[in-house]
Motif scaffolding. Structure first.
Motif, PDB file in Angstrom:
ATOM      1  N   GLY A  19      33.852   2.829  51.005  1.00  0.00           N
ATOM      2  CA  GLY A  19      33.354   3.780  52.013  1.00  0.00           C
ATOM      3  C   GLY A  19      34.459   4.217  52.952  1.00  0.00           C
ATOM      4  O   GLY A  19      34.589   5.402  53.278  1.00  0.00           O
ATOM      5  N   ILE A  20      35.267   3.253  53.393  1.00  0.00           N
ATOM      6  CA  ILE A  20      36.403   3.589  54.279  1.00  0.00           C
ATOM      7  C   ILE A  20      37.393   4.470  53.529  1.00  0.00           C
ATOM      8  O   ILE A  20      37.881   5.469  54.060  1.00  0.00           O
ATOM      9  CB  ILE A  20      37.068   2.295  54.804  1.00  0.00           C
ATOM     10  N   TYR A  21      37.686   4.109  52.276  1.00  0.00           N
ATOM     11  CA  TYR A  21      38.617   4.903  51.455  1.00  0.00           C
ATOM     12  C   TYR A  21      38.105   6.336  51.278  1.00  0.00           C
ATOM     13  O   TYR A  21      38.845   7.300  51.442  1.00  0.00           O
ATOM     14  CB  TYR A  21      38.813   4.226  50.101  1.00  0.00           C
ATOM     15  N   ALA A  22      36.827   6.483  50.953  1.00  0.00           N
ATOM     16  CA  ALA A  22      36.243   7.816  50.743  1.00  0.00           C
ATOM     17  C   ALA A  22      36.281   8.627  52.029  1.00  0.00           C
ATOM     18  O   ALA A  22      36.599   9.827  52.018  1.00  0.00           O
ATOM     19  CB  ALA A  22      34.813   7.689  50.225  1.00  0.00           C
ATOM     20  N   THR A  23      35.994   7.982  53.148  1.00  0.00           N
ATOM     21  CA  THR A  23      36.028   8.676  54.438  1.00  0.00           C
ATOM     22  C   THR A  23      37.440   9.131  54.768  1.00  0.00           C
ATOM     23  O   THR A  23      37.655  10.277  55.176  1.00  0.00           O
ATOM     24  CB  THR A  23      35.491   7.750  55.553  1.00  0.00           C
ATOM     25  N   ILE A  24      38.403   8.262  54.587  1.00  0.00           N
ATOM     26  CA  ILE A  24      39.803   8.602  54.900  1.00  0.00           C
ATOM     27  C   ILE A  24      40.296   9.733  54.001  1.00  0.00           C
ATOM     28  O   ILE A  24      40.943  10.678  54.472  1.00  0.00           O
ATOM     29  CB  ILE A  24      40.696   7.356  54.782  1.00  0.00           C
ATOM     30  N   THR A  25      40.007   9.654  52.700  1.00  0.00           N
ATOM     31  CA  THR A  25      40.478  10.720  51.802  1.00  0.00           C
ATOM     32  C   THR A  25      39.798  12.050  52.106  1.00  0.00           C
ATOM     33  O   THR A  25      40.432  13.104  52.038  1.00  0.00           O
ATOM     34  CB  THR A  25      40.257  10.351  50.321  1.00  0.00           C
ATOM     35  N   THR A  26      38.522  12.019  52.484  1.00  0.00           N
ATOM     36  CA  THR A  26      37.820  13.256  52.842  1.00  0.00           C
ATOM     37  C   THR A  26      38.414  13.870  54.098  1.00  0.00           C
ATOM     38  O   THR A  26      38.677  15.068  54.158  1.00  0.00           O
ATOM     39  CB  THR A  26      36.310  12.990  53.041  1.00  0.00           C
ATOM     40  N   VAL A  27      38.661  13.047  55.098  1.00  0.00           N
ATOM     41  CA  VAL A  27      39.259  13.531  56.358  1.00  0.00           C
ATOM     42  C   VAL A  27      40.670  14.065  56.084  1.00  0.00           C
ATOM     43  O   VAL A  27      41.052  15.121  56.588  1.00  0.00           O
ATOM     44  CB  VAL A  27      39.257  12.417  57.431  1.00  0.00           C
ATOM     45  N   ALA A  28      41.429  13.348  55.285  1.00  0.00           N
ATOM     46  CA  ALA A  28      42.797  13.787  54.960  1.00  0.00           C
ATOM     47  C   ALA A  28      42.776  15.120  54.215  1.00  0.00           C
ATOM     48  O   ALA A  28      43.600  16.000  54.478  1.00  0.00           O
ATOM     49  CB  ALA A  28      43.515  12.723  54.144  1.00  0.00           C
ATOM     50  N   ALA A  29      41.837  15.274  53.295  1.00  0.00           N
ATOM     51  CA  ALA A  29      41.744  16.529  52.541  1.00  0.00           C
ATOM     52  C   ALA A  29      41.377  17.682  53.466  1.00  0.00           C
ATOM     53  O   ALA A  29      41.934  18.780  53.357  1.00  0.00           O
ATOM     54  CB  ALA A  29      40.718  16.400  51.422  1.00  0.00           C
TER      55      ALA A  29
END
Length: 172
Positions: A19-29
């Motif tokens: 969940g943290i990984y998905a959130t970080i990658t979404t924010v980064a994108a």
């Protein structure tokens, strides 16, 4: 029981990490996309005026190489038909060379139309000059050029100008 508790903790840990990984990658994108749009906007602020200037210069070029405008400007400076032909061709080449870099800012189709208009104008001048003696008065060559221009259904510069204007409209 301990094994079951450890398994539940492990699965929950993996779910939280994912969940943290998905959130970080979404924010980064999203941040990356925002930066791309900002850069694109800055480039547009720079290139749009350059593109408009290129279209303006190509319109001016086409107006300057129309036989009517060329002849009005240059007939008085020639002593013979051959000299007028050379002056006309030189003037067209100079105008073209002065504006050749503008092809970077206009579409390939527009540049092709501009080049075709120039080539057709040169062809009309050369064709007309073969039909009269080289030592004839420059006015004779001018009349012959005008007669060739009148015979054409679509004027080359007019068609190219139309293409340029249509492309400018698409920019806005």
């Amino acid at each position: 029981m301990e094994y079951y508790s450890l398994l539940v903790i492990f699965v929950l840990g993996i779910a939280i990490i994912y969940g943290i990984y998905a959130t970080i990658t979404t924010v980064a994108a999203k941040l990356s996309e925002k930066q791309r749009w900002e850069i694109r906007g800055k480039h547009t602020d720079i290139t749009l005026p350059l593109r408009l200037q290129a279209y303006e210069r190509m319109c001016l070029f086409l107006e300057r190489i129309t036989p009517n405008n060329l002849l009005l400007r240059l007939v008085p400076s020639a002593m013979s038909a051959l000299e007028l032909q050379q002056i006309l061709l030189h003037e067209i080449r100079e105008e073209y060379n002065h504006n050749v870099a503008q092809q970077l800012y206009i579409s390939a189709n527009a540049w092709e139309q501009v080049t075709n208009a120039m080539n057709e104008t040169v062809a009309v001048i050369n064709q007309a000059s073969t039909e009269i003696p080289a030592d004839a008065p420059p006015a004779d060559l001018a009349k012959k050029i005008f007669s060739h221009v009148i015979e054409k259904e679509v004027q080359p510069a007019s068609h190219a100008l139309k293409v340029l204007k249509e492309e400018i409209r698409t920019l806005f």
